[in-house]
Design an enzyme around this catalytic site. Structure first.
Site, PDB file in Angstrom:
ATOM      1  N   GLU B 269     -21.141  16.868  28.036  1.00  0.00           N
ATOM      2  CA  GLU B 269     -21.594  16.992  29.423  1.00  0.00           C
ATOM      3  C   GLU B 269     -22.240  18.355  29.680  1.00  0.00           C
ATOM      4  O   GLU B 269     -23.078  18.489  30.568  1.00  0.00           O
ATOM      5  CB  GLU B 269     -20.397  16.778  30.368  1.00  0.00           C
ATOM      6  CG  GLU B 269     -20.780  16.551  31.804  1.00  0.00           C
ATOM      7  CD  GLU B 269     -19.621  16.002  32.626  1.00  0.00           C
ATOM      8  OE1 GLU B 269     -19.300  14.821  32.475  1.00  0.00           O
ATOM      9  OE2 GLU B 269     -19.018  16.767  33.414  1.00  0.00           O
ATOM     10  N   HIS B 290     -10.871   5.999   6.719  1.00  0.00           N
ATOM     11  CA  HIS B 290     -11.012   4.629   6.231  1.00  0.00           C
ATOM     12  C   HIS B 290     -11.999   3.824   7.069  1.00  0.00           C
ATOM     13  O   HIS B 290     -12.051   2.608   6.973  1.00  0.00           O
ATOM     14  CB  HIS B 290      -9.649   3.947   6.188  1.00  0.00           C
ATOM     15  CG  HIS B 290      -8.681   4.648   5.268  1.00  0.00           C
ATOM     16  ND1 HIS B 290      -8.387   4.186   4.010  1.00  0.00           N
ATOM     17  CD2 HIS B 290      -7.981   5.794   5.417  1.00  0.00           C
ATOM     18  CE1 HIS B 290      -7.534   5.011   3.425  1.00  0.00           C
ATOM     19  NE2 HIS B 290      -7.267   5.999   4.254  1.00  0.00           N
ATOM     20  N   LYS B 404     -24.754   5.986  39.356  1.00  0.00           N
ATOM     21  CA  LYS B 404     -24.042   5.892  40.639  1.00  0.00           C
ATOM     22  C   LYS B 404     -24.966   5.426  41.751  1.00  0.00           C
ATOM     23  O   LYS B 404     -24.587   4.635  42.600  1.00  0.00           O
ATOM     24  CB  LYS B 404     -23.442   7.255  41.014  1.00  0.00           C
ATOM     25  CG  LYS B 404     -22.263   7.678  40.147  1.00  0.00           C
ATOM     26  CD  LYS B 404     -21.662   8.987  40.647  1.00  0.00           C
ATOM     27  CE  LYS B 404     -20.595   9.493  39.686  1.00  0.00           C
ATOM     28  NZ  LYS B 404     -20.097  10.830  40.066  1.00  0.00           N
TER      29      LYS B 404
END
Lengths: 414, 414
Positions: B269, B290, B404
């Site tokens: 961010e 793995h 948003k």
């Protein structure tokens, strides 16, 4: 039935790669591939290797007698079953995932959690040289020997590995059920083999629906009726050639967290070789919009994104009205979280596409056994072809040996 | 005390960037930065904003009276406290993390888990417009009103936000404790503010040691005695300029999973803007060896890796001997998992460096409160300078508004 947005998958002329992708697929199903010894997974039904009746019978016994079924496995030996069981939920039994760590702190915590419980264990170790399952099998075996006599030990331990291997002999020597981890099925391709079927059945989930979901995708692919998995492979490679070399799998259901881990292994381990490969990552939304959302929207423009959309939320939680309280969230009255979640997902797709992220959408009806069968087969078929388009071997993973060599030397392995 | 391997951090002539990095740091601590309104986090002790006594008093009450403390917060509002509490463990109380999802399925599951418990909640919402905390506060408020009278509601709800905001008014109107989310401290920088201190104190952990850990790193940086955090910032940027644009944080303790999420937000961010930024990811080992081990070893050579090493495993689990059983793991006799885990970590570092991954190692003594204070301050100081070296604003995150806007429109927000 699983479906994709084909329009989105045609970006960067992806469909021009389709003939090549089809060629690889035909090579696989035509039995003429140089990779023939690694194609055991191609038949979803055949992957069970005849062990389904024994698995169902043992699952009934476990569910009658055990409080906890401990799956000892790592990587391809647990990712698929863990994804399914986390998302749908084990029914009336606790499934414990061990052999996933070497941290003494974590192992001590897990052992403590087993105290006082009736325990069955399933050890999954293809070559039985991997450190985690080997050491955990020993640890749990000694732990159980303090609680159960040898007849009970024989009932309570299930061993899954290569037929004819030392693990197979151990099963015979101790009277335990042995299940095949078939040689022609690699770890990350072991989705419909006993590796995944045993835990899923022990959790009380419907293995028949699971296999049927896979078979439906398999049939449509084999017949040419639906080639979406191949188109998905073409899209990823077309994006890569256009300079996009990170792929993020985005989902808005937290119970898909382990599915994301499965998906990351499938693509990372299949393609990440010869200095190539799309780097796989994932977002668990809406949470990760509040951490990786900024990077996705405005960071380096090399990320592609695959949305895993689930139509049916299988739950309803309305936002209660609270007139007069004045929290300024009254616009949410009448909304159900199930719909808010879908609105957030759609808005994210819109915003990310506006931010120049090539996006694809893979949709399933709901998160049940059938859908996981579909998803697993879809992505596995896709990656087996995607790796060929990239020019790498889809079925090896020699890179995982490098750290083991150094580790085994430090531990004094003969 | 936190420490780094300085030799590794000098790769690609990273120390040549050090004067520039020092310049940015001096600008911050000299009070002459254009970012002055966003530097409230620079003082670890000052970040508490005078609220520490009130936090400790409320924590005592919670620990006496509650079975569960529900933290309602997302992103920077919970990552730090969740990392600390997951790693060390809450003492005699359950900490529940809500407001992290919009999935109705997950919310219903969480609500069910609260049934029959004595519940306190802490709502963290800086601007009180974010959908998740706002909607969850309402949901939990109505849920609690069915169980508690208004006097109890006043005691059991703690609101944390901008002083003078609508949330502050709501606290006053309802007689709840209000804690400051200070304006000059951004979400991901809120590590030593009430945002993180309240949950950590409620979990019964030592907030003084936590702040002291941060202060020790802060003091050494301010005095110039230890500039490792700046050198770390230089190393990342030097690697980026050399073409390495993905960073993986690798740890061998599963209880650092939430720390990895915190770290990913901090770097993603802060740096992911203007089309720039190292893409942050993480590995939880040995498990992820793995799955991502193959890519790390042999995939595209653009990944750098930071190992978060913990000296003291704080546990001992010896591998029991089992002579005569013949599992071929007798070479592990005498070994403790704690040492095996360290051997695996060292082997991974060796193998990855041999595979041309630029690696760094950040070490803490053990995973206690003090160490998290050190880690948080170290990486936060580092990123605040790293972003400047990259040429982006370390303190904004305008990209998170894009989805948003579209979402609020769909939801009919006025």
């Amino acid at each position: 039935m699983i479906r994709v947005d084909r329009g989105r998958l045609r970006r960067f002329d992806a469909e021009k790669l389709l003939p090549e992708a089809e060629g690889y697929w035909q090579e696989y199903i035509g039995g003429k591939s140089p990779y023939l010894p690694f194609l055991g997974w191609l038949s979803a039904e055949g992957s069970a290797w005849g062990a389904l009746p024994a698995i169902k019978e043992k699952a009934r016994e476990i569910r009658e007698r055990a409080d906890a079924f401990v799956v000892v496995g790592i990587g391809g030996s647990n990712h698929a079953s863990r994804a399914v069981i986390e998302a749908i939920g084990a029914k009336g039994i606790e499934i414990v995932w061990m052999g996933t760590t070497l941290s003494a702190h974590e192992i001590a915590r897990q052992l403590k959690g087993l105290e006082g419980k009736s325990v069955y264990i399933g050890v999954i170790a293809k070559n039985f040289e991997t450190l985690e399952p080997g050491s955990h099998y020993r640890l749990l075996r000694k732990w159980m020997e303090q609680r159960y006599d040898s007849a009970e030990m024989a009932r309570r331990v299930i061993l899954t590995g290569t037929p004819g291997s030392r693990l197979n002999e151990i099963a015979d020597e101790n009277g335990c059920l042995f299940l095949p981890f078939p040689e022609p099925i690699g770890g990350r391709y072991s989705l419909f083999s006993p590796v995944a079927l045993m835990p899923i059945a022990a959790a009380g989930l419907d293995v028949d629906a699971y296999i049927a979901g896979a078979s439906s995708v398999e049939r449509a692919l084999r017949s040419g009726e639906n080639q979406d998995a191949l188109l998905f492979a073409c899209w990823r490679n077309a994006c890569l050639r256009a300079g996009f070399d990170i792929e993020v799998l985005t989902s808005f259901e937290p119970r898909l967290k382990n599915f994301s881990l499965w998906w990351r292994q499938l693509f990372g381990e299949t393609e990440g070789k010869d200095g190539k490969g799309i780097f796989p990552a994932f977002m668990n939304c809406s949470e990760d919009l509040h951490s990786m959302g900024q990077y996705m929207q405005e960071g380096s423009r090399r990320v592609i994104e695959t949305f895993l959309h689930v139509d049916d939320p299988e739950a309803s939680v309305p936002v209660p009205a609270d007139p007069g309280f004045g929290d300024r969230f009254d616009y949410l009255d009448q909304w159900d979280f199930a719909d808010i979640n879908h609105a957030a997902e759609q808005a994210t797709l819109t915003a990310h596409e506006a931010g120049d992220i090539p996006c694809s959408v893979v949709t399933v009806d709901r998160l049940n056994e059938r859908a996981f069968g579909e998803l697993f087969y879809f992505f596995t078929a896709a990656v087996s072809v995607s790796a060929r388009l990239l020019g790498v071997n889809p079925f090896d993973q020699n890179g995982v040996e490098a750290y083991k060599k150094s580790m085994f030397a430090a531990l004094g392995k003969p």
